[in-house]
Design a protein around this motif. Structure first.
Motif, short mmCIF file in Angstrom:
data_model
loop_
_atom_site.label_atom_id
_atom_site.label_comp_id
_atom_site.label_asym_id
_atom_site.label_seq_id
_atom_site.Cartn_x
_atom_site.Cartn_y
_atom_site.Cartn_z
N ALA A 67 20.56 34.32 -58.73
CA ALA A 67 21.78 34.86 -59.33
C ALA A 67 22.82 35.04 -58.23
N LYS A 68 23.97 34.40 -58.41
CA LYS A 68 25.02 34.46 -57.39
C LYS A 68 26.23 35.17 -57.98
N GLN A 69 26.64 36.26 -57.34
CA GLN A 69 27.80 37.00 -57.83
C GLN A 69 28.89 37.06 -56.77
N ALA A 70 30.12 36.77 -57.19
CA ALA A 70 31.25 36.88 -56.27
C ALA A 70 31.60 38.36 -56.09
N LEU A 71 32.08 38.70 -54.94
CA LEU A 71 32.54 40.06 -54.64
C LEU A 71 34.07 40.03 -54.58
N PRO A 72 34.71 41.18 -54.79
CA PRO A 72 36.19 41.14 -54.71
C PRO A 72 36.71 41.09 -53.28
N TYR A 73 35.84 40.79 -52.33
CA TYR A 73 36.26 40.70 -50.93
C TYR A 73 35.38 39.68 -50.21
N VAL A 74 35.72 39.39 -48.95
CA VAL A 74 34.95 38.43 -48.15
C VAL A 74 33.78 39.18 -47.50
N ARG A 75 32.58 38.78 -47.81
CA ARG A 75 31.39 39.47 -47.30
C ARG A 75 31.38 39.55 -45.77
N LEU A 76 31.74 38.46 -45.13
CA LEU A 76 31.69 38.36 -43.67
C LEU A 76 32.55 39.42 -42.99
N GLY B 227 34.43 42.11 -44.92
CA GLY B 227 34.37 43.40 -45.60
C GLY B 227 35.57 43.61 -46.52
N GLU B 228 35.69 44.86 -47.04
CA GLU B 228 36.67 45.13 -48.09
C GLU B 228 38.11 44.99 -47.63
N SER B 229 38.30 44.94 -46.30
CA SER B 229 39.66 44.80 -45.78
C SER B 229 40.23 43.41 -46.07
N TRP B 230 39.36 42.46 -46.49
CA TRP B 230 39.86 41.11 -46.80
C TRP B 230 39.53 40.82 -48.27
N PRO B 231 40.44 41.21 -49.18
CA PRO B 231 40.18 40.98 -50.61
C PRO B 231 40.16 39.48 -50.94
N LEU B 232 39.35 39.13 -51.93
CA LEU B 232 39.26 37.71 -52.35
C LEU B 232 39.00 37.70 -53.85
N PRO B 233 39.76 36.91 -54.63
CA PRO B 233 39.63 36.99 -56.09
C PRO B 233 38.26 36.57 -56.62
N LEU B 234 37.85 37.28 -57.66
CA LEU B 234 36.58 36.95 -58.32
C LEU B 234 36.64 35.60 -59.02
N SER B 235 37.85 35.10 -59.25
CA SER B 235 38.02 33.82 -59.96
C SER B 235 37.31 32.68 -59.24
N ARG B 236 36.94 32.85 -57.98
CA ARG B 236 36.25 31.75 -57.28
C ARG B 236 34.95 31.37 -57.98
N SER B 237 34.34 32.36 -58.68
CA SER B 237 33.11 32.09 -59.40
C SER B 237 33.39 31.15 -60.59
N PHE B 238 34.54 31.35 -61.22
CA PHE B 238 34.96 30.48 -62.33
C PHE B 238 35.12 29.03 -61.82
N TYR B 239 35.77 28.88 -60.66
CA TYR B 239 35.98 27.53 -60.12
C TYR B 239 34.66 26.92 -59.66
N GLU B 240 33.79 27.75 -59.12
CA GLU B 240 32.48 27.24 -58.69
C GLU B 240 31.70 26.71 -59.90
N HIS B 241 31.72 27.49 -60.98
CA HIS B 241 31.00 27.05 -62.18
C HIS B 241 31.61 25.76 -62.74
N ALA B 242 32.95 25.71 -62.79
CA ALA B 242 33.63 24.51 -63.31
C ALA B 242 33.28 23.29 -62.44
N ALA B 243 33.21 23.50 -61.14
CA ALA B 243 32.89 22.37 -60.25
C ALA B 243 31.44 21.94 -60.43
N LEU B 244 30.52 22.92 -60.56
CA LEU B 244 29.10 22.58 -60.75
C LEU B 244 28.89 21.74 -62.00
#
Ligand code: SR1
Ligand code: MG
Length: 426
Positions: free
Chosen positions: A63-72, A74-91
């Motif tokens: 199970a892979k879940q996107a976070l609202p930030y860059v894991r590497l 931390g929360e100081s670098w927000p990143l949209p959850l929509s990347r999971s939508f694009y990942e699924h569409a690409a897969l």
């Protein structure tokens, strides 16, 4: 399909994964037993997300879940959850075009969660390469994967109308593209606070890279190509950490391509360059590890050739048999008995992709040595002086690939230079 509404998004934790997954159709049947008895491990070693492996008495899944930030970072670098939508569409598209991707069991858009096949006992190709393991068909398989995904999502296969709709579909993945635009094409070329290199050993080399006018100009030319050329749906992050490999007992191999969250419409050479660049980084890193490296380095050089050969030959087959799009229309070539013109066009097309690939490979190598997010191949070399020596050699080739790619003229000539650089130090 539209980007989901994330208002009810809740990040999973080790404690909540089993309960959540049990609510999706088919999961209980696949894992067996009760959710309370399932074991959950967090295994994500990428830079962005959390990845859980969930195991029950009858099976396991990932199970892979996107976070609202860059894991590497931390929360100081927000990143949209929509990347999971694009990942699924690409897969979904990669599965249709080629098939060598994990099987998807459930996609929960509003939770930015993809539940998929647990690839076990596969390992990340980068790790296998660092351990000098040989998976002889991986490069060929990835070459075919890239060729099929690129060709079948391009104007060579799709009508202009469909292809424009596909561009529009991926156009919102801007935050992930921006990471690449910054980390690959911009930050390494000036004094950016997030840059990181083997210091002080590599300080002088980094100053030379950042002060090199031709290098800077050539990288911006590549960035312009990246920003503007919507040739095909790309994986977008096709390095050796996005590939899983496994050798079966009978010697056959299962190779899968994972993690396409950087997918977007861009230049075909960007994906090819990512793979070539990362294999070259491993090639130069090999001298930093104990034992004789040269046999493995010869094998690696062969794999880079295999990748490019597989890409070109699969692409050529598709050119001849599946060219149903609006670009290079058959009505203008084969239907006019102009197969010779079609072959000339194909040769020119592939040559341009090859030249782009060399440039992008050089840019990818440079960013992994100077910028944020280095690679384990080099970072695993414990002695900084040895590591810096490997990195200097990699940068020498990277400069040629970025600045002199047209003069180099082919991957073959590039690999000859790689061999020469390796031999010069032995
Ligand atoms: C902050 S993300 C850093 C890198 O990790 C991914 O694998 C991409 O290559 C990205 O550039
Ligand atoms: Mg990744």
């Amino acid at each position: 399909m539209a980007v989901p509404d994330f208002k009810d998004y809740k990040p999973l934790s080790l404690d909540s994964v089993a309960k959540r997954l049990a609510t999706y159709p088919g999961v209980q049947e696949r894992l067996g037993g009760k959710p309370e008895s399932w074991t959950v491990r967090e295994v994500g070693d990428g830079n962005l997300n959390f990845v859980y492996i969930v195991t029950g008495p009858d099976g396991s899944l990932c199970a892979k879940q996107a976070l609202p930030y860059v894991r590497l970072v931390g929360e100081s670098w927000p990143l949209p959850l929509s990347r999971s939508f694009y990942e699924h569409a690409a897969l979904v598209r990669q599965d249709k075009a080629n098939g060598s991707v994990p099987e998807i069991f459930n996609y929960d858009g509003p939770q930015a969660l993809i539940v998929m096949e647990n690839l076990s006992p596969h390992v990340i190709w980068r790790k296998a390469l660092i351990n000098r393991e040989q998976h002889d068909v991986a490069a060929k398989m990835v070459g075919e994967f890239a060729a099929e995904c690129h060709f079948r999502t391009s104007d060579l296969a799709l009508s202009a109308e469909t292809k424009k709709a596909e561009i529009a579909m991926f156009a919102g993945n801007t935050a992930l593209c921006k990471i690449t635009e910054d980390l690959v094409f911009t930050d390494p070329y000036y004094d950016h606070p997030m840059n990181s290199w083997t210091s002080p050993e590599l300080d002088e080399t980094v100053r030379a890279v950042q002060g090199d006018p031709q290098w800077k100009a050539a990288v911006q030319e590549l960035k312009f190509i990246f920003l503007t050329r919507t040739e095909a749906m790309l994986h977008g992050d096709l390095h050796t950490g996005s590939i899983m490999v496994h050798k079966n007992e009978d010697g056959t191999e299962d190779i899968r391509i994972i993690d396409p969250e950087f997918a977007f419409y861009g230049p075909m050479g960007f994906d090819c360059g990512a793979l070539i660049g990362n294999l070259l980084l491993n090639l130069f890193a090999q001298d930093g590890y104990p034992g004789r490296a040269c046999v493995y380095q010869d094998w690696l050089l062969e794999q880079i050739e295999n990748f490019c050969h597989a890409y070109a030959s699969r692409f050529s087959e598709l050119w001849r048999t599946e060219r149903t799009g609006d670009a290079y229309a058959r009505s203008l070539f084969e239907d006019q008995n102009h197969t010779d013109a079609s072959e000339i066009a194909l040769t020119n097309f592939l040559h341009r992709v090859e030249m782009d690939s060399l440039g992008f490979a050089g840019a990818k190598m440079t960013r992994r040595i100077i910028g944020l997010a280095g690679v384990a191949d080099l970072q695993g070399i414990a002695d900084p002086a040895t590591r810096a020596a490997c990195e200097r050699r990699a940068l020498a080739l990277a400069r040629m690939m970025v600045v002199e790619r047209v003069e180099l003229g082919s991957l073959g000539r590039t690999l000859e230079h790689a061999e020469r650089i390796l031999k010069d130090v032995k």
